[in-house]
Scaffold this motif. Structure first.
Motif, PDB file in Angstrom:
ATOM      1  N   SER A 221     -42.179 -55.103  -1.003  1.00 15.89           N
ATOM      2  CA  SER A 221     -42.385 -55.742  -2.302  1.00 15.89           C
ATOM      3  C   SER A 221     -41.167 -55.641  -3.203  1.00 15.89           C
TER       4      SER A 221
ATOM      5  N   TYR B  10     -38.640 -58.811  -1.994  1.00 14.67           N
ATOM      6  CA  TYR B  10     -39.025 -60.219  -1.870  1.00 14.67           C
ATOM      7  C   TYR B  10     -38.217 -61.123  -2.795  1.00 14.67           C
TER       8      TYR B  10
ATOM      9  N   SER C 230     -38.098 -58.027   4.953  1.00 15.10           N
ATOM     10  CA  SER C 230     -38.704 -58.642   3.765  1.00 15.10           C
ATOM     11  C   SER C 230     -37.878 -59.819   3.257  1.00 15.10           C
ATOM     12  N   ARG C 231     -36.551 -59.671   3.258  1.00 18.55           N
ATOM     13  CA  ARG C 231     -35.706 -60.754   2.761  1.00 18.55           C
ATOM     14  C   ARG C 231     -35.810 -61.991   3.656  1.00 18.55           C
TER      15      ARG C 231
ATOM     16  N   SER D 175     -39.290 -63.650   2.939  1.00 18.94           N
ATOM     17  CA  SER D 175     -39.395 -64.294   1.630  1.00 18.94           C
ATOM     18  C   SER D 175     -38.506 -65.530   1.557  1.00 18.94           C
TER      19      SER D 175
ATOM     20  N   TRP E 287     -41.328 -70.120  -4.401  1.00 15.67           N
ATOM     21  CA  TRP E 287     -41.254 -68.673  -4.638  1.00 15.67           C
ATOM     22  C   TRP E 287     -42.599 -68.089  -5.087  1.00 15.67           C
TER      23      TRP E 287
ATOM     24  N   MET F 270     -44.776 -66.984  -2.196  1.00 13.24           N
ATOM     25  CA  MET F 270     -44.416 -65.720  -1.559  1.00 13.24           C
ATOM     26  C   MET F 270     -45.112 -64.555  -2.249  1.00 13.24           C
TER      27      MET F 270
ATOM     28  N   ALA G  92     -48.028 -62.216  -0.602  1.00 13.36           N
ATOM     29  CA  ALA G  92     -47.861 -60.763  -0.554  1.00 13.36           C
ATOM     30  C   ALA G  92     -49.046 -60.064  -1.209  1.00 13.36           C
TER      31      ALA G  92
END
Length: 432
Positions: free
Chosen positions: A34, A37, A158-159, A162, A171, A174, A178
């Protein structure tokens, strides 16, 4: 739901049952993911919310700040209260913060959500001590290694996730996706986690003061914190400057290329359980030395870049990324195994000291790495990372002056939580 209330756990030790390892690994990974992201989505965020690059840059800054604050101010509470309640409370906050981030109509609300995200994401650092407390000493390295693999994969992937989701769905999708994942995780943790008996009755002020007491009292903790923070300097120097280096000549590559390096790092992280098993069988001290040595050698290999063709340089960087990620993560798992044996009643505080030191090293590495790249180019970054890792190896090779005896789980030391209440002196660490 039965509590872990056996004498073993009341003293801060582990339960006799088998922990839900995969659930804990998934929880640690989703929590720490988290934090990251937002990073690939900053351009879209700025355009959609119509704010400057400086303003949108505060989003990851506040998220990281919240995580740092949570490590220092919230993680020690795991020794004072039932870790299950703390984890579930942070799940609820994380769920709400992700929803707020996805809905946020203005940059102000998004910044507030970002700070809350960082604070709640420290749930990952409650899960790791919980896994250690639920596991017998002879299997602790393997279990901690598996949970840390989940955490590390959360950071590294994570990157990538996302970026793909934001490109296809936007965005906001995402953050909402999550939040849905965290809600499902919370339900699974509510069913799968036992209760944990507190290991100390210290008030909050005394609990925070005990962090300094633990660091002053245990040389094993100081060595682990110093060595891991030095490794973090090299790690952060590489990752914080990689995209800039790849963007320039001779590569001229975009963000997707630097994202691919995250997959290379994930390959190294997958070896973390192996490091834990070696720590169980051969001792964590050996793993700390092997890990620091592998990291130093992997960084040093990058010095060959000027004599390699551009295509070969990319492969050299990829192999180096796999190597130093493996070494640094193996050292982290071994260091956690060491500190969890110092005092079973203070595991959350011991982990807070180690992880805060590592976070400081990462922040320092980002600053020094940027200066090294600007002043000396990529060879400056290589020299910085190699020197920091070699210094970590020197810390681990330096002989210990202590004559340790093991802390028995279930002793007064463990019940008291570092011996600060009642004047009870804790036993020294079994490793240094």
């Amino acid at each position: 739901m039965s509590s872990i209330q056996s004498p073993h756990e009341t003293a801060g030790g582990g339960a006799s049952g088998r922990p839900p390892i995969l659930l804990l690994a998934a929880g640690a990974g989703m929590a720490v993911a988290s934090i990251y992201y937002s990073q690939p989505m900053l351009g879209m965020l700025g355009t959609d919310l119509q704010v400057s690059g400086g303003a949108v840059g505060l989003v990851p800054t506040l998220t990281q700040l919240g995580y740092a604050m949570g490590l220092l101010l919230l993680a020690p509470l795991g020794d004072r209260f039932d870790r299950r309640r703390i984890i579930l409370a942070k799940v609820a906050v994380l769920f709400g913060a992700l929803l707020l981030a996805g809905w946020a109509p203005s940059i102000g609300l998004l910044l507030g959500a970002s700070l809350a995200l960082g604070l709640a994401a420290t749930m990952a650092q409650d899960i790791v001590p919980a896994a250690a407390a639920m596991t017998p000493a002879e299997r602790r390295g393997k279990v901690v290694g598996t949970v840390m693999t989940g955490l590390l994969l959360g950071i590294l992937l994570s990157r990538v996730v996302s970026g793909l989701v934001a490109e296809q769905l936007g965005w906001r999708a995402m953050f909402f996706a999550a939040a849905a994942g965290v809600a499902l995780l919370g339900a699974a943790l509510w069913r799968g986690l036992p209760r944990f008996a507190p290991s100390t009755q210290l008030g909050y002020g005394a609990l925070m003061g005990s962090l300094f007491t633990l660091a002053a009292r245990h040389r094993a903790l100081r060595r682990a914190a110093l060595a891991q923070s030095l490794l973090a300097v090299g790690f952060s120097a590489f990752w914080s400057t990689l995209a800039v280096m790849l963007h320039g000549a001779p590569f001229e590559l975009g963000p997707a290329a630097s994202g691919a390096f995250g997959l290379a790092g994930a390959a190294g992280a997958l070896a973390a359980p192996l490091a834990g098993r070696i720590a169980d069988r051969r001792g964590p001290e050996l793993v700390t030395r092997l890990g620091a040595g592998i990291a130093a050698a992997s960084f040093a290999v990058m010095a060959l870049s000027p004599w390699v063709a551009p295509e070969g340089r990319l492969w050299l960087l990829l192999l180096s990324a796999v190597g130093f990620d493996l070494g640094i993560q193996a050292s982290l798992i071994a260091h956690q195994t060491i500190i969890y044996g110092i005092d079973p009643g203070a595991r959350s505080r011991l982990n807070a000291v180690l992880m805060t030191s590592m976070f400081v090293g990462m922040a320092l590495g980002a600053v020094l790495g940027s200066h090294a790249l600007a002043a000396f180019g990529w060879m400056g970054v290589t020299a910085l990372a190699t020197t920091a890792s070699a210094a970590a190896l020197a810390v681990r090779l330096w002989p210990s002056a202590e004559r340790p005896r093991p802390v028995e789980e279930g002793t007064a030391d463990a019940v008291d939580g570092s011996g600060i209440e009642g004047g009870i002196e804790p036993a020294p660490a079994r490793c240094s």
